[in-house]
Design a protein around this motif. Sequence first.
Motif, mmCIF file in Angstrom:
data_model
loop_
_atom_site.group_PDB
_atom_site.id
_atom_site.type_symbol
_atom_site.label_atom_id
_atom_site.label_comp_id
_atom_site.label_asym_id
_atom_site.label_seq_id
_atom_site.Cartn_x
_atom_site.Cartn_y
_atom_site.Cartn_z
ATOM 1 N N ILE A 1 -15.372 -19.739 14.478
ATOM 2 C CA ILE A 1 -16.731 -18.783 14.688
ATOM 3 C C ILE A 1 -17.178 -17.914 13.776
ATOM 4 O O ILE A 1 -18.414 -17.707 13.631
ATOM 5 N N CYS A 2 -16.385 -17.612 12.868
ATOM 6 C CA CYS A 2 -16.559 -16.660 11.729
ATOM 7 C C CYS A 2 -17.030 -17.282 10.423
ATOM 8 O O CYS A 2 -16.205 -17.775 9.836
ATOM 9 N N GLY A 3 -18.154 -17.826 10.411
ATOM 10 C CA GLY A 3 -18.764 -18.581 8.957
ATOM 11 C C GLY A 3 -18.319 -18.012 7.816
ATOM 12 O O GLY A 3 -17.704 -18.729 6.849
ATOM 13 N N GLU A 4 -18.535 -16.761 7.670
ATOM 14 C CA GLU A 4 -18.314 -15.839 6.354
ATOM 15 C C GLU A 4 -16.791 -16.254 5.838
ATOM 16 O O GLU A 4 -16.549 -16.614 4.785
ATOM 17 N N MET A 5 -15.960 -16.055 7.041
ATOM 18 C CA MET A 5 -14.545 -16.254 6.434
ATOM 19 C C MET A 5 -14.161 -17.515 6.039
ATOM 20 O O MET A 5 -13.530 -17.766 5.165
ATOM 21 N N ILE A 6 -14.537 -18.610 6.827
ATOM 22 C CA ILE A 6 -14.119 -19.976 6.579
ATOM 23 C C ILE A 6 -14.743 -20.399 5.131
ATOM 24 O O ILE A 6 -14.264 -21.140 4.344
ATOM 25 N N GLU A 7 -16.120 -19.853 4.981
ATOM 26 C CA GLU A 7 -16.657 -20.262 3.698
ATOM 27 C C GLU A 7 -15.827 -19.732 2.576
ATOM 28 O O GLU A 7 -15.414 -20.264 1.394
ATOM 29 N N GLN A 8 -15.149 -18.632 2.665
ATOM 30 C CA GLN A 8 -14.311 -17.890 1.763
ATOM 31 C C GLN A 8 -13.056 -18.561 1.517
ATOM 32 O O GLN A 8 -12.602 -18.746 0.390
ATOM 33 N N GLU A 9 -12.528 -18.831 2.666
ATOM 34 C CA GLU A 9 -11.128 -19.603 2.624
ATOM 35 C C GLU A 9 -11.265 -21.044 1.978
ATOM 36 O O GLU A 9 -10.631 -21.532 1.168
ATOM 37 N N ALA A 10 -12.688 -21.852 2.158
ATOM 38 C CA ALA A 10 -12.848 -22.936 1.819
ATOM 39 C C ALA A 10 -12.790 -22.789 0.101
ATOM 40 O O ALA A 10 -12.319 -23.807 -0.531
ATOM 41 N N ALA A 11 -13.773 -21.728 -0.202
ATOM 42 C CA ALA A 11 -13.763 -21.584 -1.667
ATOM 43 C C ALA A 11 -12.433 -21.389 -2.398
ATOM 44 O O ALA A 11 -12.242 -21.761 -3.674
ATOM 45 N N ASP A 12 -11.489 -20.715 -1.726
ATOM 46 C CA ASP A 12 -10.322 -20.478 -2.301
ATOM 47 C C ASP A 12 -9.511 -21.716 -2.348
ATOM 48 O O ASP A 12 -8.640 -21.980 -3.018
ATOM 49 N N LEU A 13 -9.664 -22.625 -1.305
ATOM 50 C CA LEU A 13 -8.860 -23.817 -1.351
ATOM 51 C C LEU A 13 -9.243 -24.903 -2.225
ATOM 52 O O LEU A 13 -8.282 -25.509 -2.776
ATOM 53 N N ARG A 14 -10.351 -25.034 -2.642
ATOM 54 C CA ARG A 14 -10.968 -26.205 -3.338
ATOM 55 C C ARG A 14 -10.312 -26.294 -4.532
ATOM 56 O O ARG A 14 -9.859 -27.249 -5.075
ATOM 57 N N PRO A 15 -10.004 -25.044 -5.496
ATOM 58 C CA PRO A 15 -9.337 -25.532 -6.773
ATOM 59 C C PRO A 15 -7.888 -25.804 -6.618
ATOM 60 O O PRO A 15 -7.445 -26.485 -7.790
ATOM 61 N N ASP A 16 -7.347 -25.602 -5.522
ATOM 62 C CA ASP A 16 -5.792 -25.837 -5.280
ATOM 63 C C ASP A 16 -5.638 -27.353 -5.008
ATOM 64 O O ASP A 16 -4.570 -27.887 -4.891
ATOM 65 N N PHE A 17 -6.783 -27.905 -4.272
ATOM 66 C CA PHE A 17 -6.509 -29.402 -3.698
ATOM 67 C C PHE A 17 -8.044 -29.943 -4.494
ATOM 68 O O PHE A 17 -8.887 -30.510 -3.498
#
Length: 323
Positions: free
Chosen positions: A113-129
């Motif tokens: 439900i918290c879009g801001e948080m998952i967008e941030q998590e997604a940005a952190d994940l992309r370089p690692d995967f």
Amino acid sequence: MVALARAPRRQPQAEVSDFESDVVEGLRAMPKHVPAKYFYDGAGSQLFERITDLPEYYPTRCELRILRDRAGDIAKLIPAGAALVEFGSGSSKKARIMLAAAPKLAAYVPVDICGEMIEQEAADLRPDFPGLKVLPVTADITQAFALPAPAKAAPARVGFFPGSTIGNFEPHEAAAFLRNAANILGAGAALIVGADLIKPVEVLNAAYNDAAGVTAKFNLNLLVRINRELGGTFKLDSFEHHAFYNRERSRIEMHLASLKRQKVKVAGDIFEFRAGETIHTENSYKYSIESLSALARGVGWRPAGVWSDPRNYFSIQAFRLGE
Ligand code: AVI
């Protein structure tokens, strides 16, 4: 040009938020209650993070241990090219373990439900995967929502619902969640659920009554939030954190107990409390392997695997759709 007669415009009403209407309705009810989802404002989310590190609060540590020890086995449920859909992902700490164990995954869809948080998590994940499509969706996981096209087009979808969040649903809500997940994930899907297990009552009571008082702060923070956002007049030192295991209902109940007879104003209404009267703020249901699989079977999921820690405190249970 003919002027069209207009209906007189009504003064726009001050919009009543869900938070306000749920709190006011819950405080008018007998017994008084407030939905547990309102714990998680900024301060509440930080307090919950602190709870997960407490010596008495075993669920997070147990679940991480199971995931770290057994991710290879659990990942056998995830076919090559599949999409992993995490329900209520928050921080993707647990998903990272699954993503590392399933390198042939095509997409990871964190839903929160918290879009801001998952967008941030997604940005952190992309370089690692780097080979993985990370496609966050902002949605309420208890409602129907659409998956992004690449996840829909994947040969299969696997749901991931760690954290024993299922335990914070009433059993009928848990069944509705499992049914909704089945509809969203579609034919051939699998679902991996983290669920806290029934265990000795002393261990359960200690986990929700930590010596450092962090769980009490987390519970009382609800009153802080009501005071700030709804003009509440709760005096924090007039309420006390109560948490206990209700054996008949297999759940930890959290309450805020009024230490005296008092009146409190919230959103312009006055609410009276008797000495000892409580606001019921959370249920945290504890399952057995059998009770969760019975619930899942009832809505079309069949058991496909169970993993637990050496003390059997916590479980990761997998299900598949079909016969
Ligand atoms: C988020 N949820 C699984 C936690 C639980 O254990 O039910 C919330 C919590 N409430 C008090 N402590 C932790």
